[in-house]
Scaffold this active site. Structure first.
Site, PDB file in Angstrom:
ATOM      1  N   LYS A 136       2.061  24.125  -1.463  1.00 63.52           N
ATOM      2  CA  LYS A 136       0.612  24.142  -1.154  1.00 63.52           C
ATOM      3  C   LYS A 136       0.006  25.515  -1.414  1.00 63.52           C
ATOM      4  O   LYS A 136      -0.507  26.184  -0.499  1.00 63.52           O
ATOM      5  CB  LYS A 136       0.330  23.716   0.279  1.00 63.52           C
ATOM      6  CG  LYS A 136       0.781  22.298   0.580  1.00 63.52           C
ATOM      7  CD  LYS A 136       0.329  21.854   1.963  1.00 63.52           C
ATOM      8  CE  LYS A 136       0.945  20.558   2.385  1.00 63.52           C
ATOM      9  NZ  LYS A 136       2.379  20.653   2.722  1.00 63.52           N
TER      10      LYS A 136
HETATM   11  P1  5BU Z   1       7.023  13.477   8.197  1.00 66.21           P
HETATM   12  O1  5BU Z   1       8.270  13.896   8.844  1.00 66.21           O
HETATM   13  O2  5BU Z   1       7.127  12.149   7.442  1.00 66.21           O
HETATM   14  O3  5BU Z   1       5.838  13.508   9.125  1.00 66.21           O
HETATM   15  O4  5BU Z   1       6.779  14.623   7.070  1.00 66.21           O
HETATM   16  C1  5BU Z   1       5.687  14.620   6.225  1.00 66.21           C
HETATM   17  C2  5BU Z   1       5.795  15.697   5.182  1.00 66.21           C
HETATM   18  O5  5BU Z   1       4.658  15.645   4.347  1.00 66.21           O
HETATM   19  C3  5BU Z   1       5.869  17.118   5.720  1.00 66.21           C
HETATM   20  O6  5BU Z   1       6.752  17.846   4.881  1.00 66.21           O
HETATM   21  C4  5BU Z   1       4.475  17.652   5.582  1.00 66.21           C
HETATM   22  O7  5BU Z   1       4.481  19.041   5.274  1.00 66.21           O
HETATM   23  C5  5BU Z   1       3.930  16.872   4.405  1.00 66.21           C
HETATM   24  N1  5BU Z   1       2.495  16.575   4.494  1.00 66.21           N
HETATM   25  C6  5BU Z   1       1.958  15.782   5.478  1.00 66.21           C
HETATM   26  O8  5BU Z   1       2.666  15.292   6.351  1.00 66.21           O
HETATM   27  N2  5BU Z   1       0.626  15.524   5.492  1.00 66.21           N
HETATM   28  C7  5BU Z   1      -0.228  16.028   4.566  1.00 66.21           C
HETATM   29  O9  5BU Z   1      -1.416  15.749   4.599  1.00 66.21           O
HETATM   30  C8  5BU Z   1       0.342  16.859   3.568  1.00 66.21           C
HETATM   31  C9  5BU Z   1       1.691  17.106   3.562  1.00 66.21           C
HETATM   32 BR1  5BU Z   1      -0.771  17.528   2.279  1.00 66.21          BR
END
Ligand code: 5BU
Length: 468
Positions: free
Chosen positions: A301
């Site tokens: 990012k």
């Molecule tokens: P989760 O464990 O499924 O909640 O992880 C989601 C990943 O996606 C995590 O690495 C965040 O940094 C990434 N992410 C997110 O969750 N939401 C967003 O809007 C963005 C990135 Br952009």
């Protein structure tokens, strides 16, 4: 519109109860979570004056000889405009006159003169069209209408059909976005506004084409080689699952990549959370990406000036440009940042950029306008930008890849504002392409079984979509 206008307007209208949130029964009998009635402004001379000034900023570029407000709320506003700027005013009678001249338009005018219409809120544009019809019937010409708030429910398009142009000081989305940042808005109202904004984004997205194109068909539209490769890989491997491999040890990262890799089209890293990083780690990861056929996406990012992101991408400890197939960036710094990243690409490696257009975190600050501008920016760099990190499909153009984070089958969110939806919602309702799953897999009792489950759910939803 000017941002300070929308903030001032939103705040003042909210304060005097001209905009309310809750459960309202409309004239039509339908229920609505928002109620807008600008009539209270007539008791607030300062606000009325400011509103007239805002309308004047839009009106001054139109050519006209008379102004006419749509009854009733726009009448005092138009009077205010008329007095400030010496504009001869007309008035439309709403009730039919059964005596005297029976004329519908009051005031002094001549046939062939141009009349500008003023309105407070436009929904479908019906009231403006009614007023315009009477004005035209009286021999005047209507070219333009200026409205304070466009509720974005077809008003502009309906007026256009009649060859009238609608100029709006602001949209309802502007007002809602402004209210989200206002300290005076209650917590309950903020919740309703968030929901309304989500719906607005859905409305502004082009409808699903009757039959969605397959990944293979869409690959033909891509200029970026990694986008083409990813489309082909997904179709070949029958997977639209990306694992968000958010672990903090290199060993764990490699073990995951080896175990879950066969299920994935993309493995997403946050390389800066690895505590024992060394150059060997990324070489081993690349070897696994070749072995199991997935692409590596470094979720860095980027969000800085062009010169800085170049160094962050190509230099430092991580040398991301040397090993990541895909990277992402916030669109915030604008085109020069993308230019910078594009120039810093490694000559040994093809790569693609995803722009963060929407986020899954609650109360994030990415407005509809920001999202739309992000899409416009992507178009300027279509050889490098391959798509978006988003919550919804954003354009009818087939080349963009939409990756959606915030996917979980069993949870609605976490205590830090993450908001989850299911794979089916992500692919079918929100029309995205790739689901990004982190804790849904990582924290499962059997991560491999969970990954297979997400893979099947994502792929079945995709197949359903293309066969619709
Ligand atoms: P989760 O464990 O499924 O909640 O992880 C989601 C990943 O996606 C995590 O690495 C965040 O940094 C990434 N992410 C997110 O969750 N939401 C967003 O809007 C963005 C990135 Br952009």
């Amino acid at each position: 519109m000017n941002g300070s206008h929308s903030h001032y307007l939103a705040e003042e209208l909210y304060k005097i109860g001209a905009i309310q949130f809750g459960q309202f029964t409309l004239k039509s009998g339908q229920m609505s979570p928002i109620y807008i009635n600008l009539r209270p402004i007539i008791s607030c001379p300062n606000l009325l004056r400011s509103i007239a000034d805002m309308l004047w900023e839009k009106a001054r570029s139109c050519q006209f000889d008379r102004v006419c407000g749509v009854p009733y709320t726009a009448l005092p506003i138009t009077t205010c405009l008329s007095l400030h700027h010496d504009l001869p005013m007309l008035m439309r009678r709403k009730e039919k006159k059964s005596y005297g001249t029976k004329q519908k338009i009051e005031g002094i005018f001549h046939e062939g003169q141009r009349c500008l219409i003023i309105e407070d809120v436009a929904t479908t544009g019906g009231s403006i069209l009614e007023t315009a019809a009477d004005i035209v019937e009286s021999g005047l010409i209507v070219n333009d209408a200026v409205v304070l708030i466009d509720r974005e429910q077809g008003g502009g398009a309906n007026l256009k059909e009649k060859k009238y142009t609608l100029h709006a000081v602001c949209t309802l989305t502007d007002i809602l976005n402004a209210l989200m940042t206002s300290a005076t808005v209650t917590k309950e109202d903020r919740k309703i506004i968030t929901q309304l904004l989500e719906q607005t984004i859905t409305h502004s997205i082009p409808p699903l084409s009757p039959q969605s194109k397959s990944f293979t068909e869409r690959a033909a539209f891509c200029s970026n080689p990694i986008a083409k490769k990813l489309f082909a890989l997904m179709e070949h491997k029958k997977s639209n699952l990306a694992l968000s491999a958010d672990v903090t040890s290199g060993k764990e990262l490699l073990a995951l990549a080896d175990k879950i890799g066969p299920e994935l089209c993309v493995l997403k890293t946050h390389i800066d959370i690895i505590e024992d990083f060394n150059a060997r780690l990324v070489q081993d990861l690349q070897a696994l990406s070749e072995k199991h056929h997935f692409l590596i996406f470094e979720d860095r990012k980027f969000s800085d000036i062009g010169h800085t992101v170049q160094q962050q991408y190509a230099k430092g400890v991580y040398h991301i440009a040397e090993w990541a197939d895909m990277i992402n960036a916030h669109a915030l710094p604008g085109p020069h940042m993308i230019q910078g990243l594009s120039e810093a690409r490694s000559s040994n490696k093809q790569s693609g950029l995803l722009l963060v257009a929407q986020m899954s975190s609650q109360d994030n600050l990415l407005s509809t306008e920001y999202t739309e501008k992000t899409v416009a920016l992507a178009k300027q760099f279509s050889d490098f930008v391959m798509g978006f990190i988003t919550q919804k499909k954003l354009s009818a153009e087939p080349q963009w890849i939409y990756m959606i984070p915030g996917v979980h089958v069993a949870q609605e969110g976490d205590h830090l504002g993450q908001h989850y939806i299911t794979p089916e919602q992500a692919i079918l309702e929100n029309d995205c392409d790739i689901i990004i799953v982190g804790r849904g897999i990582l924290k499962a009792q059997d991560p491999l079984a969970a990954a297979k489950h997400y893979r099947n759910a994502g792929w079945e939803a995709y197949q359903k979509k293309v066969s619709l």
